[in-house]
Design a protein around this motif. Structure first.
Motif, short mmCIF file in Angstrom:
data_model
loop_
_atom_site.label_atom_id
_atom_site.label_comp_id
_atom_site.label_asym_id
_atom_site.label_seq_id
_atom_site.Cartn_x
_atom_site.Cartn_y
_atom_site.Cartn_z
N PRO A 116 0.76 -1.33 -0.19
CA PRO A 116 0.00 -0.10 -0.15
C PRO A 116 0.81 1.34 -0.26
CG PRO A 116 -0.14 -1.17 2.08
CD PRO A 116 0.74 -2.18 1.06
N VAL A 117 2.10 1.34 0.74
CA VAL A 117 2.76 2.66 0.60
C VAL A 117 3.33 2.54 -0.78
CG1 VAL A 117 5.33 3.40 1.37
CG2 VAL A 117 3.63 2.10 3.09
N THR A 118 3.73 1.83 -1.60
CA THR A 118 4.05 2.12 -2.90
C THR A 118 2.92 2.37 -3.71
OG1 THR A 118 5.74 0.06 -2.74
CG2 THR A 118 5.10 0.81 -4.88
N GLU A 119 1.59 1.84 -3.63
CA GLU A 119 0.64 2.09 -4.20
C GLU A 119 0.38 3.96 -4.11
OE1 GLU A 119 -0.66 0.66 -6.89
OE2 GLU A 119 1.01 -0.77 -6.31
N ILE A 120 0.46 4.25 -2.91
CA ILE A 120 0.19 5.48 -2.41
C ILE A 120 1.09 6.35 -3.29
CG2 ILE A 120 0.19 7.14 -0.49
CD1 ILE A 120 -0.73 4.94 1.10
N MET A 121 2.41 6.05 -3.21
CA MET A 121 3.49 6.71 -3.79
C MET A 121 3.31 6.74 -5.39
SD MET A 121 5.45 8.48 -1.78
CE MET A 121 5.82 8.10 -0.08
N VAL A 122 2.71 6.06 -5.86
CA VAL A 122 2.50 5.90 -7.27
C VAL A 122 1.47 6.92 -7.74
CG1 VAL A 122 1.68 4.53 -9.19
CG2 VAL A 122 3.35 3.61 -7.94
N ARG A 123 0.41 6.85 -6.67
CA ARG A 123 -0.89 7.84 -6.84
C ARG A 123 -0.26 9.27 -6.59
NH1 ARG A 123 -1.95 3.50 -8.33
NH2 ARG A 123 -3.83 2.43 -8.21
N ILE A 124 0.37 9.47 -5.82
CA ILE A 124 1.00 10.63 -5.52
C ILE A 124 1.65 11.44 -6.59
CG2 ILE A 124 2.47 12.20 -3.90
CD1 ILE A 124 1.70 10.40 -1.81
N PHE A 125 2.51 10.72 -7.22
CA PHE A 125 3.61 11.26 -8.22
C PHE A 125 2.83 10.85 -9.75
CE2 PHE A 125 6.34 10.64 -4.68
CZ PHE A 125 7.01 11.89 -4.66
N GLY A 126 2.16 9.91 -9.98
CA GLY A 126 1.41 9.79 -11.08
C GLY A 126 2.43 9.74 -12.33
N PRO A 127 3.49 8.71 -12.18
CA PRO A 127 4.29 8.75 -13.35
C PRO A 127 3.69 7.98 -14.33
CG PRO A 127 4.82 6.99 -11.51
CD PRO A 127 3.75 7.93 -11.31
N GLU A 128 4.13 8.17 -15.67
CA GLU A 128 3.70 7.61 -17.06
C GLU A 128 4.10 6.06 -16.86
OE1 GLU A 128 6.98 8.53 -20.32
OE2 GLU A 128 5.57 10.10 -19.84
N PRO A 129 3.44 5.31 -17.80
CA PRO A 129 3.81 3.92 -17.53
C PRO A 129 5.42 3.24 -17.44
CG PRO A 129 1.86 4.09 -19.14
CD PRO A 129 2.43 5.29 -18.63
N ALA A 130 5.96 3.81 -18.53
CA ALA A 130 7.50 3.49 -18.45
C ALA A 130 8.30 3.92 -17.41
CB ALA A 130 7.95 3.99 -19.75
N VAL A 131 8.00 4.96 -17.07
CA VAL A 131 8.62 5.35 -15.80
C VAL A 131 8.11 4.90 -14.54
CG1 VAL A 131 8.67 7.49 -14.13
CG2 VAL A 131 8.78 7.84 -16.69
N GLU A 132 6.62 4.36 -14.28
CA GLU A 132 6.29 3.88 -13.31
C GLU A 132 6.92 2.42 -13.12
OE1 GLU A 132 2.09 1.58 -11.84
OE2 GLU A 132 1.84 3.39 -13.29
N ALA A 133 7.19 1.67 -14.00
CA ALA A 133 7.86 0.45 -13.95
C ALA A 133 9.34 0.64 -13.29
CB ALA A 133 8.29 -0.35 -15.21
N ALA A 134 10.14 1.65 -13.66
CA ALA A 134 11.33 1.78 -13.13
C ALA A 134 11.04 2.52 -11.56
CB ALA A 134 12.15 2.97 -13.84
N PHE A 135 10.12 3.29 -11.39
CA PHE A 135 9.84 3.70 -9.98
C PHE A 135 9.57 2.56 -9.14
CE2 PHE A 135 6.81 4.92 -6.91
CZ PHE A 135 7.37 6.05 -6.27
N ARG A 136 8.83 1.59 -9.57
CA ARG A 136 8.38 0.39 -8.55
C ARG A 136 9.64 -0.27 -8.36
NH1 ARG A 136 3.23 -0.69 -7.81
NH2 ARG A 136 1.51 0.46 -8.92
#
Length: 453
Positions: A116-136
């Motif tokens: 859930p912490v990771t999901e919250i951070m993804v929602r906060i920063f809203g990266p595009e799909p390619a960036v989101e994969a690296a972020f995760r």
């Protein structure tokens, strides 16, 4: 209520004793953002914008996350400094052990809530799909370092509380050195990419934790003697635990209130357009640079004021405050003059966009004055943290933030972004005035009359 020393223990507060803590502390603080910078630079060498964006966002996410737990360093430093002033070796050990246990509990809790912490951070920063994969990838691995980071915050607080800023600086350099070497090998040597820089950071924090724990055991002459100073019944005492949690909660509220003010400032800049947003980002970096030096002085003031409270020696408390403000004026004046003189050149170096350059130079005077207007607030923060004035620290920040929002709403319609900058300066000034007024009121209870005691 503060735990008082049985007898007054006079000690000298000198320019040298203040600077011996302030300078290494400032250097250690300067190194803290380097971990994220090294990760970003190494991934940038791979030439993939999506990977770079994911790591850069991950580094910012961890900066936000760690800011919520910085109370472990501040609170531990204040409590340990008071124990040192009271010549209470066992008390310092107990404060350290309590903080280490809390660090492990909080770190373990966040690991259990990793998804859930990771999901919250993804929602906060809203990266595009390619960036989101690296972020995760980056964020998920670096989360394993969170318990280690919290332990290192506590260990640094213990060192600062004892006035050993040089060793705290050494641990900071170890973190950066191991991170750079390990990440360099894992990314460019082993070809692990984003996971490589993340695991390099985890390894660096682990090495620093082991080194810090070794220093603790060395100071207390082994595991057996350290544990003998921290019996289980001492750790379970209700009043000290209430004091620690009160201090921790107040520090968290203080941080949230301060972050809310800066978040509003940034959000209003964003609403004013991309040019103003970019200009403000550059100018806030100037202020961030000066905060490292001012935070170093605040750390020194915290240790000396906390030691004075523990020793029951009011003259040391007052002299530490005066020296902190005196050196703060010298350093803040130098920083402001430097920003005035070199600000335009730095702006040109940081951006090639002419509209951003013009906007930033138009507001440079506001950024250049932030070291001077902010300095008293930093010193006041060190004084109240060292005295563990939890309620005053929290209430002072909340009131100052409320005044900031009131003046921001009043001045922005009149003067635009300049009005917001003025409100930001007023935030610093109000915070200092309120905290110093509270210190004046509380000082008699911090140092009760020897006859009545």
């Amino acid at each position: 209520m503060h735990e008082k020393a049985a007898t007054i223990r006079p000690f000298a507060v000198t320019h040298r004793s203040l600077l011996a803590i302030a300078l290494p502390a400032a250097l250690a603080l300067i190194t803290e953002p380097v971990v994220g910078m090294v990760d970003t630079i190494l991934i940038g060498r791979l030439g993939d914008a999506a990977l770079l964006g994911g790591v850069a966002l991950g580094a910012v996410a961890f900066d936000v996350l760690f800011a919520l737990f910085f109370f472990l360093r501040l609170g531990t430093a204040g409590l340990v400094a008071q124990a040192v002033g009271a010549a209470d070796r066992a008390g310092a050990a107990v404060h350290l052990m309590r903080a280490l246990i809390i660090s492990l509990i909080l770190g373990g809790l966040f690991l259990a809530l990793a998804w859930p912490v990771t999901e919250i951070m993804v929602r906060i920063f809203g990266p595009e799909p390619a960036v989101e994969a690296a972020f995760r990838d980056y964020f998920g691995i670096r989360l394993w370092s969170l318990p280690l980071v919290l332990l290192n915050f506590t260990l640094a607080g213990w060192l600062y509380g004892r006035g050993d800023a040089r060793t705290a600086l050494l641990l900071a350099l170890v973190i950066n050195g191991v991170n750079a070497a390990a990440s360099l090998y894992l990314v460019l040597g082993a070809g692990l990419g984003v996971p490589g820089v993340a695991w390099g950071t985890v390894l660096a924090q682990l090495v620093a934790t082991l080194g810090g724990l070794w220093l603790v055991l060395r100071h207390y002459e082994g595991v057996a003697r350290f544990l003998a100073l921290v019996p289980a019944d001492a750790l379970r005492q209700v009043e000290p635990l209430k004091r620690l949690f009160s201090l921790s909660a107040s520090l968290i509220i203080r941080s949230v209130a301060l972050m809310a003010a800066f978040a509003y400032f940034s959000a209003q800049g964003s609403r004013a357009g991309a040019t103003v947003l970019a200009a403000n980002a550059i100018l806030l970096n100037f202020f961030a640079l000066s905060t490292f030096f001012l935070d170093g002085l605040a750390t020194a003031t915290e240790q000396l004021c906390g030691k004075a409270v523990g020793a029951g020696y009011r003259p040391a408390f007052r002299r530490a405050t005066r020296l902190g403000l005196g050196w703060g004026l010298v350093i803040a004046s130098g920083l402001s003059l430097l920003l005035f003189a070199a600000g335009s050149t730095l702006i040109d170096w940081m951006t090639t966009a002419e509209d951003v350059r013009i906007a930033a130079k138009g507001m440079l005077i506001f950024a250049a004055l932030t070291p001077l207007s902010g300095m008293p607030a930093f010193i006041a923060d060190g004084v109240v943290t060292g005295a563990t004035m939890a309620r005053e620290m929290r209430n002072g920040m909340v009131v100052a933030s409320a005044l900031f929002f009131a003046f921001a709403l009043l001045l922005e319609p009149l003067w635009g972004m300049s009005g917001l900058w003025v409100a930001l300066h007023l935030l610093f000034v109000f915070r200092a005035l309120i905290l110093f007024a509270m210190v004046r009121v509380r000082e008699p209870s911090l140092f009760p009359d020897p006859g009545r005691a």
